[in-house]
Write a protein that holds these residues in place. Structure first.
Motif, mmCIF file in Angstrom:
data_model
loop_
_atom_site.group_PDB
_atom_site.id
_atom_site.type_symbol
_atom_site.label_atom_id
_atom_site.label_comp_id
_atom_site.label_asym_id
_atom_site.label_seq_id
_atom_site.Cartn_x
_atom_site.Cartn_y
_atom_site.Cartn_z
ATOM 1 N N CYS A 1 0.377 -6.782 -13.124
ATOM 2 C CA CYS A 1 0.368 -5.571 -12.527
ATOM 3 C C CYS A 1 0.229 -4.477 -13.637
ATOM 4 N N HIS A 2 -0.251 -3.274 -13.102
ATOM 5 C CA HIS A 2 -0.376 -2.434 -14.119
ATOM 6 C C HIS A 2 0.886 -1.519 -13.984
ATOM 7 N N ARG A 3 1.244 -1.034 -12.588
ATOM 8 C CA ARG A 3 2.552 -0.497 -12.546
ATOM 9 C C ARG A 3 3.514 -1.035 -11.631
ATOM 10 N N VAL A 4 4.886 -0.820 -11.814
ATOM 11 C CA VAL A 4 5.750 -1.407 -10.992
ATOM 12 C C VAL A 4 6.854 -0.564 -10.509
ATOM 13 N N ALA A 5 7.274 -0.716 -9.177
ATOM 14 C CA ALA A 5 8.598 -0.259 -8.824
ATOM 15 C C ALA A 5 9.720 -1.371 -8.643
ATOM 16 N N ILE A 6 10.974 -0.838 -8.769
ATOM 17 C CA ILE A 6 11.958 -1.961 -8.548
ATOM 18 C C ILE A 6 12.657 -1.148 -7.520
ATOM 19 N N MET A 7 13.082 -2.111 -6.601
ATOM 20 C CA MET A 7 13.821 -1.825 -5.249
ATOM 21 C C MET A 7 15.170 -2.415 -5.358
ATOM 22 N N GLN A 8 16.159 -1.620 -4.749
ATOM 23 C CA GLN A 8 17.528 -2.118 -4.540
ATOM 24 C C GLN A 8 17.923 -1.349 -3.547
ATOM 25 N N GLN A 9 18.541 -2.182 -2.461
ATOM 26 C CA GLN A 9 19.110 -1.648 -1.104
ATOM 27 C C GLN A 9 18.275 -0.757 -0.500
#
Ligand SMILES: Nc1ncnc2c1ncn2[C@@H]1O[C@H](COP(=O)(O)OP(=O)(O)O)[C@@H](O)[C@H]1O
Ligand SMILES: [Mg+2]
Length: 339
Positions: free
Chosen positions: A208-216
């Motif tokens: 990946c080039h960019r990333v988002a981290i998800m929680q709840q």
């Protein structure tokens, strides 16, 4: 390319309202590979399925190429969806159809003239490396080959976006690498925008080039893959990174460490990873250091070095060394104080 504005997805069950996506804002640029990471239940699939409106958002906007999908008529949505391909963890192939028919099915559904179909399916199977499997059935294929059929089918109508829901989670590590290589190639050669869900930070690091981290249901952190790896802020992000850049010291080693010393974990970011900071430190201070573990990862083509070293010297010297490293924009963590 894709913009999610205050996206909310709630599920109504018999007894309660379940929040799948909780006010998510994301912007995915044309031509990039964007990763969404989180544990099971974080809301990753819900977000992805809102991007092609497989799930109807409870509120918020889904903009693809400036078009708000939530506002389209059924026919407009059908056309917009053809430009958004999707692949799945468990492939979702039609088991009673051959490889050829599985891919042709997507073209038929989009109303492609029959005359063009044979040529197009051939092209697609060539692209994913399955030219010789056209007449096989899914049950005769390996997991990696099934995912390749899934990719061919998803690309059939020349989409601009490819949504990938845990595309390698059912595959072994070697097959995973080959599928990631194919996705990289598709991104590069066709300029396709890719949104990829995974629970493996390794996959994000490689692809990946960019990333988002998800929680709840929420996006708790996002950025370029390099920045997130070099400077994670949220505890969950740190946990994911830690798992991907694992450094274990054998317990025997802890036993024989000099009790007056400390063990430092030093992160060298950007240029610092390529400079002789450790040797300069040793030259300019009275400190003695012993490298216990270390490697340089290349994320994209940027180096990120992690070294674990045992340092010995007076308390002052060690404090000075930590300052020296910190001043040179290295991350320094004292792993343990054996003393
Ligand atoms: N169809 C559904 N009905 C009820 N709850 C759902 C449904 N789909 C997802 N959820 C719930 O929404 C939350 C997010 O799920 P999901 O988007 O599948 O997460 P992930 O893909 O990160 O594992 C979870 O709590 C899940 O149980
Ligand atoms: Mg999921």
């Amino acid at each position: 390319m894709i913009r999610l504005v205050d996206l909310v997805k709630q599920y109504q069950t018999k007894h309660e309202t379940v929040v799948g996506v909780d006010h998510v804002n994301l912007e995915i640029k044309p031509g990039e590979i964007f990763g969404i990471v989180g544990y099971s239940g974080a809301g990753k699939s819900s977000v992805l399925r809102c991007i092609n409106l497989l799930e109807q958002p409870t509120s918020g906007q889904v903009l693809v190429n400036g078009l708000d999908l939530t506002k389209l008529s059924a026919e407009q949505l059908r056309l917009a969806r053809q430009k958004i391909g999707m692949i799945f963890q468990h492939f979702h192939l039609i088991s009673s159809k051959t490889v050829y028919e599985n891919v042709a099915f997507a073209l038929k559904a989009a109303g492609k003239p029959k005359a063009e179909m044979g040529k197009r399916v051939k092209e697609l199977l060539q692209l994913v490396g399955l030219a010789d499997k056209a007449d096989q059935y899914p049950a005769q294929l390996s997991g990696g080959q099934k995912q390749r059929v899934g990719i061919a089918r998803a690309l059939a109508n020349e989409p601009q976006v490819l949504l990938c829901d845990e595309p390698t989670s059912a595959l072994d590590p070697t097959t995973t690498q080959s599928i990631l290589a194919l996705l990289r190639q598709i991104n590069r050669d066709l300029g396709l925008t890719i949104v990829l869900i995974t629970h493996e930070m390794e996959v994000v690091k490689d692809l990946c080039h960019r990333v988002a981290i998800m929680q709840q249901g929420k996006v708790i952190e996002q950025g370029t893959v390099y920045d997130v790896f070099a400077n994670p802020v949220q505890p969950l992000t740190k946990e994911f990174i830690h798992n991907a850049l694992e450094f274990k010291l054998p317990s025997k080693l802890w036993d024989r460490l000099d009790p007056s010393g400390k063990v430092l974990k030093v992160l060298f970011r950007d240029e610092a990873a390529e400079q002789g900071i450790i040797s300069d430190l040793l030259k300019s201070s009275g400190i003695r250091a012993n490298i216990l573990h270390g490697k340089i990862e290349y994320i994209g083509d940027k180096p990120l070095g992690t070294f674990i070293m045992e340092v010995a010297g007076s308390r002052e010297e060690i404090e000075q060394a930590v300052r020296y490293l910190t001043d040179r924009s290295c991350g320094v963590e004292v792993m343990t104080n054996v003393g």
